[in-house]
Design an enzyme around this catalytic site. Structure first.
Site, PDB file in Angstrom:
ATOM      1  N   CYS A 161      56.067-107.946  68.710  1.00 23.90           N
ATOM      2  CA  CYS A 161      56.907-108.472  69.608  1.00 23.90           C
ATOM      3  C   CYS A 161      56.241-109.698  70.456  1.00 23.90           C
ATOM      4  O   CYS A 161      56.955-110.217  71.301  1.00 23.90           O
ATOM      5  CB  CYS A 161      57.320-107.181  70.650  1.00 23.90           C
ATOM      6  SG  CYS A 161      58.354-106.044  69.641  1.00 23.90           S
ATOM      7  N   HIS A 299      57.511-109.463  80.111  1.00 23.11           N
ATOM      8  CA  HIS A 299      57.624-108.885  78.824  1.00 23.11           C
ATOM      9  C   HIS A 299      58.765-107.647  79.041  1.00 23.11           C
ATOM     10  O   HIS A 299      59.900-107.547  78.310  1.00 23.11           O
ATOM     11  CB  HIS A 299      56.616-108.347  78.086  1.00 23.11           C
ATOM     12  CG  HIS A 299      56.767-107.761  76.789  1.00 23.11           C
ATOM     13  ND1 HIS A 299      57.359-108.294  75.725  1.00 23.11           N
ATOM     14  CD2 HIS A 299      56.577-106.444  76.479  1.00 23.11           C
ATOM     15  CE1 HIS A 299      57.243-107.787  74.660  1.00 23.11           C
ATOM     16  NE2 HIS A 299      57.121-106.543  75.085  1.00 23.11           N
ATOM     17  N   HIS A 333      65.899-105.809  73.604  1.00 20.17           N
ATOM     18  CA  HIS A 333      64.615-106.331  73.156  1.00 20.17           C
ATOM     19  C   HIS A 333      64.897-106.784  71.447  1.00 20.17           C
ATOM     20  O   HIS A 333      65.181-106.177  70.819  1.00 20.17           O
ATOM     21  CB  HIS A 333      63.843-105.106  73.079  1.00 20.17           C
ATOM     22  CG  HIS A 333      62.162-105.565  72.817  1.00 20.17           C
ATOM     23  ND1 HIS A 333      61.986-106.771  72.515  1.00 20.17           N
ATOM     24  CD2 HIS A 333      61.207-104.813  72.546  1.00 20.17           C
ATOM     25  CE1 HIS A 333      60.477-106.837  72.521  1.00 20.17           C
ATOM     26  NE2 HIS A 333      60.054-105.440  72.569  1.00 20.17           N
ATOM     27  N   PHE A 392      53.128-104.418  69.380  1.00 25.96           N
ATOM     28  CA  PHE A 392      52.538-103.474  68.770  1.00 25.96           C
ATOM     29  C   PHE A 392      51.050-103.811  68.149  1.00 25.96           C
ATOM     30  O   PHE A 392      51.116-105.037  67.853  1.00 25.96           O
ATOM     31  CB  PHE A 392      53.309-102.692  67.730  1.00 25.96           C
ATOM     32  CG  PHE A 392      54.465-101.586  68.260  1.00 25.96           C
ATOM     33  CD1 PHE A 392      54.562-101.238  69.538  1.00 25.96           C
ATOM     34  CD2 PHE A 392      55.266-101.115  67.125  1.00 25.96           C
ATOM     35  CE1 PHE A 392      55.567-100.466  69.839  1.00 25.96           C
ATOM     36  CE2 PHE A 392      56.197-100.040  67.694  1.00 25.96           C
ATOM     37  CZ  PHE A 392      56.250 -99.925  69.009  1.00 25.96           C
TER      38      PHE A 392
END
Length: 404
Positions: A161, A299, A333, A392
């Protein structure tokens, strides 16, 4: 190498907020949630998603649109808008000096799913010969390069991401090293499929709220994110070159910082030490200090642990002064595209002196000691802003954007 300024001269957006920069900006500034029940996710424990509305690939790309996975379709539409916005013409530029760097956290998931179904139903002879060119993530940048006659460095970054922000940071470096004169950079993603949503749901990463307000960054009742999709691309040039051609500069990109938590595959370091390193590196590269920051596009995915870890770092480094927003409340997202989309939104906030509200934030978590905008957009003079992206693997990417 510090001190060199990169100009942002063009933006292109394809998001759940709408196709094009103007529509997306309007949606985000209105604090509108784009989450809806998705019939393609029927039978999955979570059936909410944030999809790009009214996207007609044939109308946008012509009869050969079917040769592109949605990751490339979104990128082509956004790239064309961004280049036109920058006042550049691919028919006349020196394409060998134009790079394309696009982040993609996954790959052509739709193509993979469809062709796996063909394989199961019809056997190997039914599988399309275009399966690999459509499903490979690098083809998002590859097709944009072909479409724009951009023959410079052409690559896709994959830092989950953080991919879109990583791509913009790498583009900044390509300009600083004078490898390129223009770079089209950002992120694209199209991963809303039953398999991907089921995987996130099994992890407990998705909100289980069954209504459009499910994505709730920094809210006391947040319980996960809503999956989104789309593309956000920026046209970047050296500030001196943009000035020489009389280009309109929307904002300046001054710094980029990257780091790894080196902590856990999916859980952020609760102390945010990796994030802090990335923020400090970005500010150092820009020749700035934490006190210079006026605004942060966080974020903030809406997960309990992730939002809290980021909030702690921001408060520890920057104090309560910077005005914070989190656009995932509105757009969901978009994974690898999120950094590109949110960098573009940060550019617009800086340019217009307007911080969009964080959609669905009704009661801010008392542990989040930040000035988070909610309910309505706030007029705010912004000289320096951060755009944060974390992924991640503990991969972090932070951009420093400033007024033109």
């Amino acid at each position: 190498m510090t001190g060199m300024e990169t100009a942002v001269t063009g933006l292109g957006l394809v998001t759940p907020g709408g196709i094009g920069v103007a529509r997306t900006w309007q949606t985000v500034c209105a604090g509108v949630s784009t989450a809806t029940h998705d019939p393609h996710l029927a039978g999955i424990p979570v059936d909410l998603s944030c999809r790009v509305p009214d996207f007609d690939p044939r109308a946008a790309l012509g009869r050969r649109h079917w040769q592109y996975d949605p990751i490339a379709q979104f990128a082509l539409v956004a790239a064309r808008e961004a280049v036109a916005d920058a006042g550049l013409d691919p028919a006349t530029w020196d394409g060998a000096r134009v790079g394309v760097v696009i982040g993609c956290g996954m790959w052509g998931v739709s193509t993979t799913t469809a062709q796996h179904g063909v394989l199961a139903a019809e056997g190997p002879h039914g599988v399309s010969a275009l399966t690999l060119p459509m499903m490979l993530s690098n083809m998002a940048a590859g097709h944009v390069g072909m479409d724009l006659r951009a023959g410079g460095p052409n690559l896709v970054t994959a830092t989950a991401c953080a991919s879109g922000s990583t791509a913009i940071g790498l583009a900044h470096d390509l300009l600083r090293s004078r490898t390129c004169d223009v770079v089209v950079a950002g992120g694209t993603e199209a991963g809303i499929t039953p398999l991907v949503v089921a995987g996130f749901a099994q992890m407990g990463a998705l909100s289980r709220r069954a209504d459009p307000t499910a994505s709730r960054p920094f809210d006391v009742g947040r319980d996960g994110f809503v999956l989104g999709e789309g593309c956000g691309l920026l046209v970047l040039e050296r500030a001196e070159d943009a000035a020489a051609r009389g280009a309109r500069v929307r904002a300046r990109l001054l710094g980029f910082g990257a780091s790894a938590d080196a902590y856990h595959p999916t859980t952020p370091d609760p102390e945010g030490r990796g994030v802090e390193r990335a923020v400090r590196a970005a500010l150092t590269g820009a020749g700035l200090v934490p006190a210079d920051v006026d605004h942060v596009n966080a974020h903030a995915t809406g997960t309990p642990a992730g939002d809290l870890a980021e909030a702690r770092v921001l408060h520890r480094l920057l104090g309560p002064s910077p005005v914070v927003t989190a656009s995932k409340g509105s757009l969901g997202h978009a994974l690898g595209a999120a950094g590109g989309i949110e960098a573009a939104l940060t550019v617009l906030a800086v340019q217009h002196g307007l911080v969009p509200p964080t959609a669905n934030l009704d009661e801010q978590d008392s542990a989040v000691d930040l000035d988070v905008v909610t309910k309505a957009a706030r007029e705010q003079r912004i000289e320096v802003a951060l755009s944060n992206s974390f992924g991640f693997g503990g991969q972090n990417a932070v951009l420093v954007l400033a007024a033109a």
